[in-house]
Design an enzyme around this catalytic site. Structure first.
Site: not given
Ligand code: PEP
Ligand code: MG
Length: 540
Positions: A188, A295, A331, A430, A453-454, A464, A501
């Site tokens: 992040h 976010r 989100r 995710e 990403n997840d 990650r 996203c």
């Protein structure tokens, strides 16, 4: 010249002085003093410095994330004028003849405890503010206050690693680039730096030693090269690349304000990911057709206590207003794993990425969740809002989250407060579980957004955050592409739109695949929008 090689985490060129950020730790000792009035004077000087810092912080916070959020620092400044805090500090110094640091800590904790014991929630929450203010003064008194960028020219900031909460707080006019010894490209921290438009290099290793502090450095956030004390020719090279980047940026201007459509006529939405209200400006500058991922956890990071409803309402309202009718997908809280906020009191876990995070926290702490949902629904009348739940794994989780959202709407209606009852409610895909049952989820969600990403982390079982696993992390793994395709098919069968996203959305080697698969929208860092639009326009 010392050339160092790391990994490019956020593109861009920066040349400037290298400054190391070391964390401060306060240890307050009860030291006797002889000159009592001198000690009171020392305290008063530190107090004035703190007031000045807070005034400045309030100003920059207003510019970055709005007036609502800045108000907190005004309150902190007022606390330092409050006789209920100042009186006891001076009394302790005078009567016990001890140092100002200890007196501030002592008086601060007594007052904070008094507030914490109050019935009123607002008053209770002031306890954390008093502690925060006291810590600021103690740090100034003990000379451990370290604002590496304060008052100085902009710098290239170095550290072992930067936490997401530190990153969101950086003043981008003072931080030219972030460079760190460790860190992972998909973390992040890297994502936030990229969203904020700050070049970043991670994984430079131990060669990035504090001994380099004060030296001139040239950073390339794309190639991951950091040159210490670069020769004139190297500086010229970096400047040339910067100028080239600028030229390309200008060249892309002809795609501004256009639809994103391939030469074969396939249309796709290009939205922006943002981490804070301040990023809306970048999203508009980047020509985003909407915000595909707000976010919202930025509101919770880098604080001492939960943000209240008004603070959140102000931020969402501002983002919606500034986007002037374009969709803003907010989100809901995605805290946990690497995004830590101490006041949540989350227990240490063996595997935090598989632990209490995101929607799981919201479902187990419905009051916290409801505060955020109330703020979003109240703000929804100011624009085109959508709500998105992160880390949904099952239909029952989605139903529970939606039931809480309905409760919030009923309560708002009872109180005759305005809100838009038709705010679309979607989910992030995710986890492999969510992708595999996307046919079932699609029946109950208004839209999907794939968080690659997840999804990558959980599908490939690759943390990650763990940089040493990068050789095993095939971001184009067939399993991920199949899950994307499956999710897309199921969404369209149910007649709902699907976006991406996660970082893969900006991967230009996959743009054709996304168009062929039928993805409706890509949400990427604002600076990538125009170049993706150009790429799409060239695809048949
Ligand atoms: C994702 O997981 O792809 C995503 C967009 O969410 P985050 O990176 O914030 O976890
Ligand atoms: Mg995620």
């Amino acid at each position: 010249m010392i050339p160092l090689q790391g990994k490019g985490a956020s593109p861009g060129i920066a040349i400037g002085k290298l400054t190391f950020m070391e964390r401060t730790h306060y240890s307050v000792e009860k030291l006797p003093v002889v000159d009592v009035s001198g000690e009171i004077e020392r305290f008063n000087a530190a107090k004035e410095t703190a007031v000045t810092q807070l005034r400045e912080l309030s100003k920059t916070t207003t510019e970055k994330i709005g007036e609502e959020n800045a108000r907190l620092f005004e309150v902190h400044g007022m606390m330092l004028q409050d006789p209920d805090l100042i009186g006891p500090i001076e009394k302790i110094i005078r009567e016990q003849r001890i140092c100002a640091e200890y007196a501030v800590m002592e008086a601060g904790s007594v007052l904070a405890e008094e507030f914490a014991a109050m019935d009123d929630d607002y008053m209770k929450s002031r306890a954390a503010d008093i502690r925060d203010v006291a810590n600021r003064v103690i740090a100034i008194l003990s000379g451990t206050w370290l604002d590496v960028t304060e008052g100085s020219d902009p710098v290239i900031l170095a550290a072992e690693d930067f936490s997401p909460s530190e990153t969101v707080q950086f003043d981008r006019s003072k931080v030219l680039a972030l460079v760190s010894r460790s860190g992972a490209a998909n973390s992040h921290t890297a994502i936030f730096a990229c969203t904020m438009g700050i070049p970043a290099i991670i994984g430079l290793g131990p060669s990035l030693s504090p001994g380099l502090a004060g030296m001139t450095a040239a950073a390339d956030g794309e190639t991951g090269v950091l040159c210490i004390e670069p020769e004139q020719e190297v500086i010229a090279e970096f400047k040339k690349k910067h100028a080239q980047n600028e030229r390309e940026r200008r060249e892309l201007e002809k795609y501004r304000g256009k639809e994103t459509v391939s030469s074969g006529g396939r249309k796709i939405g290009l939205f922006a990911n943002i981490g804070s209200v301040a990023d809306v400006e970048a999203a508009l500058l980047g020509d985003a057709e909407g915000i595909g991922l707000f976010r919202s956890e930025f509101l919770y990071l880098g604080r001492e206590d939960y943000p209240d409803e008004e603070t959140q309402y102000g931020a969402y309202k501002q983002a919606l207003e500034e986007m002037r009718g374009r969709q803003v997908i907010i989100r809901t809280l995605d805290i946990g794993a690497d995004k830590k906020a101490a006041y949540f009191g989350l227990p240490a876990e063996e595997n935090p990425a598989l632990g209490m995070r995101a929607i799981r926290i919201c479902l187990t702490r419905p009051e916290l969740f409801k505060t955020q949902l109330r703020a979003i629904y109240r703000a929804s009348v100011y624009g085109n809002a959508a709500i998105m739940f992160p880390m949904i794994d099952s239909v029952s989780e989605l139903r529970r989250a939606k039931a809480i959202a309905r409760e919030v709407m009923e309560e708002l209606a009872e109180k005759k407060l305005l809100f838009n009852e038709n705010v679309p409610v979607g989910i992030m895909i995710e986890t492999p579980a969510a992708a595999i049952i996307s046919d079932l989820l699609a029946k109950e969600a208004d839209f999907f957004s794939i968080g690659t990403n997840d999804l990558t982390q959980y599908t490939l079982a690759i943390d990650r955050q763990n940089d040493s696993l990068s050789e095993f992390c095939d971001i184009h793994h067939e399993a991920i592409l199949r899950l994307i395709r499956l999710t897309c098919e199921n969404a369209h069968k149910a007649g709902i739109p699907v976006g991406i996203c996660g970082s893969l959305g900006a991967d230009k080697t996959l743009t054709r695949f996304f168009l062929e698969t039928g993805i409706d929208e890509l949400s990427v860092e604002p600076s990538r929008i125009l170049s993706l639009r150009k790429l799409v326009a060239g695809l048949d």
